[in-house]
Design an enzyme around this catalytic site. Structure first.
Site, PDB file in Angstrom:
ATOM      1  N   ARG A 131      -7.357  12.778   0.680  1.00 37.15           N
ATOM      2  CA  ARG A 131      -6.313  13.285   1.580  1.00 37.15           C
ATOM      3  C   ARG A 131      -4.912  12.792   1.222  1.00 37.15           C
ATOM      4  NH1 ARG A 131      -7.529   9.972   7.075  1.00 37.15           N
ATOM      5  NH2 ARG A 131      -9.566  10.891   6.776  1.00 37.15           N
ATOM      6  N   HIS A 132      -4.828  11.675   0.500  1.00 36.12           N
ATOM      7  CA  HIS A 132      -3.489  11.251   0.059  1.00 36.12           C
ATOM      8  C   HIS A 132      -3.477  10.961  -1.444  1.00 36.12           C
ATOM      9  CE1 HIS A 132      -5.342   7.431   1.134  1.00 36.12           C
ATOM     10  NE2 HIS A 132      -5.091   7.563   2.420  1.00 36.12           N
ATOM     11  N   GLU A 168      -8.596   0.308  -3.194  1.00 33.44           N
ATOM     12  CA  GLU A 168      -9.493   0.313  -2.038  1.00 33.44           C
ATOM     13  C   GLU A 168     -10.451   1.474  -2.210  1.00 33.44           C
ATOM     14  OE1 GLU A 168      -7.623   0.651   1.727  1.00 33.44           O
ATOM     15  OE2 GLU A 168      -6.128  -0.826   1.220  1.00 33.44           O
ATOM     16  N   ARG A 189      -9.546   8.013  -1.255  1.00 29.52           N
ATOM     17  CA  ARG A 189     -10.522   8.367  -0.219  1.00 29.52           C
ATOM     18  C   ARG A 189     -11.423   9.487  -0.709  1.00 29.52           C
ATOM     19  NH1 ARG A 189      -9.163   6.396   5.168  1.00 29.52           N
ATOM     20  NH2 ARG A 189     -10.795   7.796   5.885  1.00 29.52           N
ATOM     21  N   ASP A 198      -0.222   4.457  -0.190  1.00 28.08           N
ATOM     22  CA  ASP A 198      -0.932   5.678   0.234  1.00 28.08           C
ATOM     23  C   ASP A 198      -0.044   6.586   1.081  1.00 28.08           C
ATOM     24  OD1 ASP A 198      -3.196   4.507  -0.798  1.00 28.08           O
ATOM     25  OD2 ASP A 198      -4.151   4.131   1.132  1.00 28.08           O
ATOM     26  N   HIS A 199       0.786   5.923   1.929  1.00 33.31           N
ATOM     27  CA  HIS A 199       1.551   6.676   2.915  1.00 33.31           C
ATOM     28  C   HIS A 199       2.611   7.563   2.265  1.00 33.31           C
ATOM     29  CE1 HIS A 199      -0.563   4.050   5.643  1.00 33.31           C
ATOM     30  NE2 HIS A 199      -0.192   3.048   4.871  1.00 33.31           N
ATOM     31  N   GLY A 251       1.183  -1.563   4.345  1.00 30.22           N
ATOM     32  CA  GLY A 251       1.641  -0.247   3.924  1.00 30.22           C
ATOM     33  C   GLY A 251       2.505   0.451   4.947  1.00 30.22           C
ATOM     34  N   HIS A 252       1.884   0.862   6.057  1.00 30.74           N
ATOM     35  CA  HIS A 252       2.523   1.798   6.972  1.00 30.74           C
ATOM     36  C   HIS A 252       3.884   1.342   7.485  1.00 30.74           C
ATOM     37  CE1 HIS A 252       2.887   4.269  10.681  1.00 30.74           C
ATOM     38  NE2 HIS A 252       2.467   5.180   9.836  1.00 30.74           N
ATOM     39  N   GLU A 270     -10.836  -9.771   2.432  1.00 28.39           N
ATOM     40  CA  GLU A 270      -9.641  -9.340   3.157  1.00 28.39           C
ATOM     41  C   GLU A 270     -10.053  -9.140   4.606  1.00 28.39           C
ATOM     42  OE1 GLU A 270      -7.379  -6.022   1.628  1.00 28.39           O
ATOM     43  OE2 GLU A 270      -6.321  -5.786   3.537  1.00 28.39           O
ATOM     44  N   HIS A 319      -5.709   3.630  -1.945  1.00 26.98           N
ATOM     45  CA  HIS A 319      -7.064   3.956  -1.488  1.00 26.98           C
ATOM     46  C   HIS A 319      -7.386   5.376  -1.932  1.00 26.98           C
ATOM     47  CE1 HIS A 319      -9.939   4.142   2.271  1.00 26.98           C
ATOM     48  NE2 HIS A 319     -10.555   4.421   1.138  1.00 26.98           N
ATOM     49  N   HIS A 341      -3.859  -4.597   7.661  1.00 31.47           N
ATOM     50  CA  HIS A 341      -4.076  -3.446   8.532  1.00 31.47           C
ATOM     51  C   HIS A 341      -3.187  -3.559   9.772  1.00 31.47           C
ATOM     52  CE1 HIS A 341      -6.111   0.242   9.651  1.00 31.47           C
ATOM     53  NE2 HIS A 341      -5.877  -0.160  10.881  1.00 31.47           N
ATOM     54  N   GLY A 342      -2.214  -2.674   9.824  1.00 33.97           N
ATOM     55  CA  GLY A 342      -1.333  -2.605  10.990  1.00 33.97           C
ATOM     56  C   GLY A 342      -0.310  -3.725  11.079  1.00 33.97           C
ATOM     57  N   THR A 351      -7.223   6.423   9.721  1.00 33.87           N
ATOM     58  CA  THR A 351      -7.085   5.414   8.673  1.00 33.87           C
ATOM     59  C   THR A 351      -8.367   4.590   8.715  1.00 33.87           C
ATOM     60  OG1 THR A 351      -5.759   3.544   7.881  1.00 33.87           O
ATOM     61  CG2 THR A 351      -5.830   3.861  10.269  1.00 33.87           C
ATOM     62  N   THR A 352      -8.493   3.597   7.833  1.00 32.70           N
ATOM     63  CA  THR A 352      -9.715   2.796   7.827  1.00 32.70           C
ATOM     64  C   THR A 352      -9.880   2.115   9.189  1.00 32.70           C
ATOM     65  OG1 THR A 352      -9.285   2.403   5.514  1.00 32.70           O
ATOM     66  CG2 THR A 352     -10.961   1.025   6.544  1.00 32.70           C
ATOM     67  N   ARG A 407       2.957  18.664   2.719  1.00 30.91           N
ATOM     68  CA  ARG A 407       3.590  19.918   2.321  1.00 30.91           C
ATOM     69  C   ARG A 407       3.044  20.479   1.007  1.00 30.91           C
ATOM     70  NH1 ARG A 407       8.632  21.671   4.234  1.00 30.91           N
ATOM     71  NH2 ARG A 407       8.527  21.487   6.485  1.00 30.91           N
ATOM     72  N   ASN A 436       0.857  -1.185   0.000  1.00 26.97           N
ATOM     73  CA  ASN A 436       0.000   0.000   0.000  1.00 26.97           C
ATOM     74  C   ASN A 436       0.903   1.247   0.000  1.00 26.97           C
ATOM     75  OD1 ASN A 436      -1.442   2.257   1.049  1.00 26.97           O
ATOM     76  ND2 ASN A 436      -3.065   0.887   1.695  1.00 26.97           N
TER      77      ASN A 436
HETATM   78  N1  PXP Z   1      -5.770  -3.288   3.692  1.00 23.03           N
HETATM   79  C1  PXP Z   1      -6.753  -2.378   3.792  1.00 23.03           C
HETATM   80  C2  PXP Z   1      -8.120  -2.734   3.317  1.00 23.03           C
HETATM   81  C3  PXP Z   1      -6.507  -1.082   4.325  1.00 23.03           C
HETATM   82  O1  PXP Z   1      -7.494  -0.186   4.418  1.00 23.03           O
HETATM   83  C4  PXP Z   1      -5.191  -0.772   4.708  1.00 23.03           C
HETATM   84  C5  PXP Z   1      -4.891   0.615   5.201  1.00 23.03           C
HETATM   85  O2  PXP Z   1      -4.983   1.510   4.164  1.00 23.03           O
HETATM   86  C6  PXP Z   1      -4.190  -1.749   4.554  1.00 23.03           C
HETATM   87  C7  PXP Z   1      -4.517  -3.009   4.071  1.00 23.03           C
HETATM   88  C8  PXP Z   1      -2.769  -1.483   4.926  1.00 23.03           C
HETATM   89  O3  PXP Z   1      -2.708  -1.125   6.271  1.00 23.03           O
HETATM   90  P1  PXP Z   1      -1.345  -0.575   6.892  1.00 23.03           P
HETATM   91  O4  PXP Z   1      -1.024   0.697   6.173  1.00 23.03           O
HETATM   92  O5  PXP Z   1      -1.709  -0.371   8.326  1.00 23.03           O
HETATM   93  O6  PXP Z   1      -0.315  -1.616   6.670  1.00 23.03           O
END
Ligand code: PXP
Length: 241
Positions: free
Chosen positions: A50-51, A71, A46, A10-11, A214-215, A152, A44, A192-193, A101-102, A19, A8
C-alpha cells in the site's frame, strides 16, 4: 552512548500512492534523512504494497550509506524478497490487511514456529533480526529463545494511554521490560506513535538505545521541511543522559 534515530519513510510513499503519482519519492526522503543525521532508514514492505514498493526498497538500498531496517511480515514472498536483498536489519512485525498501521507487537508465543523459521533464514543470509513486540516479559523470554539480535518495543500502549495512571503503568511496563531485555543481552529499540512530546519521557529509560519514528516527523516536514523536522527530533533526543 548517544541514542540512535531511525526514520520511517513509509508515510512519504503513502502520500504518493494516494494519487498514484511518482512523487513524493521515498528514495529522496531516505537520502535527506541520511543528510539530516539519521542513523538508519526504516521501511515496511507490506503484503498489500500500500505504500512502499519493491522498487523503492531496491533503490533505497542502493542510495543510502546508513543501515536499512526493513520491517516485514513472515509470509513466504516477503521473506524470500528479504533473503535476496539482505537488509542490514530485518524487523519482524505482525500484519493484518485491514489495519491502518501495524497494530500491536508480534505475538512470539502464538507465532513461535513461523517466526523461528524466518529468524533462522534471515540470520543465515546475513541480516540482523529484530522482533517488534509488546512490552511483556513472556515476549522478551520468547525473543531470547528465538535467538533474535534486537528487540523493538511497541510504544502504542504508552502513547495511547488515556489517563495519567495508565500512562504511568505503561511507562513502567516499558522500563521493566527494557531492563529485562538488556539483561538478556538485547539491543533495545522502541517505536510507534512517538512524537515531539511523548518521546521526552521515553528518553528517561536508559536501556532504550534506538527510536524508530515516522508519522510525526513526516507530518512536521510538511510545514518545515524534512531535514529541519529530523534535526528537531535529533536535538530533542541528543541530550539524553
Ligand atoms: N517501528 C515499527 C516496527 C513500526 O511498525 C512503525 C510504524 O510503521 C514505526 C516504528 C514508526 O511508527 P510511527 O510512524 O507511528 O512513528
Amino acid at each position: 552512548m548517544k541514542i540512535k534515530l531511525g526514520i520511517n519513510v513509509d508515510h512519504v510513499a503513502t502520500l504518493r500512492q494516494a494519487r498514484g503519482t511518482d512523487y513524493p519519492d521515498p528514495v529522496v526522503a531516505a537520502l535527506l534523512a541520511e543528510a539530516a543525521g539519521s542513523d538508519s532508514v526504516v521501511i515496511h514492505l507490506r503484503e498489500d504494497r500500500r505504500h512502499i514498493r519493491e522498487r523503492d526498497v531496491l533503490l533505497i538500498r542502493e542510495a543510502i550509506n546508513i543501515p536499512l531496517n526493513l520491517e516485514m511480515a513472515t509470509s513466504k514472498d516477503i521473506v524470500d524478497f528479504a533473503l535476496d536483498l539482505c537488509p542490514d536489519q530485518a524487523t519482524l512485525v505482525p500484519e493484518k490487511r485491514q489495519e491502518l498501521t501495524t497494530e500491536g507487537g508480534l505475538d512470539l508465543i502464538k507465532t513461535y514456529k513461523k517466526t523461528s523459521q524466518a529468524v533462522k533464514k534471515l540470520k543465515k543470509a546475513g541480516s540482523k533480526v529484530s522482533l517488534f513486540i509488546d512490552p511483556f516479559k513472556n515476549q522478551v523470554k520468547a525473543a531470547c529463545d528465538l535467538g533474535a539480535d534486537n528487540i523493538e518495543f511497541n510504544t502504542a500502549r504508552y502513547v495511547e494511554a488515556k489517563t495519567a495512571k495508565q500512562l504511568q503503568t505503561e511507562f513502567k511496563r516499558l522500563k521493566e521490560t527494557s531492563l529485562l531485555a538488556t539483561k538478556k543481552g538485547f539491543f533495545v529499540a522502541a517505536g510507534h506513535g512517538l512524537d515531539y512530546e511523548n518521546t521526552k519521557k521515553i528518553l528517561k529509560i536508559k536501556e532504550i538505545k534506538e527510536l524508530n519514528i515516522g508519522h510525526s516527523i513526516i507530518s512536521r516536514s510538511i510545514f518545515i521541511g524534512i531535514v529541519a523536522a529530523i534535526e528537531e527530533m535529533i536535538d530533542l533526543i541528543k541530550d539524553k543522559k
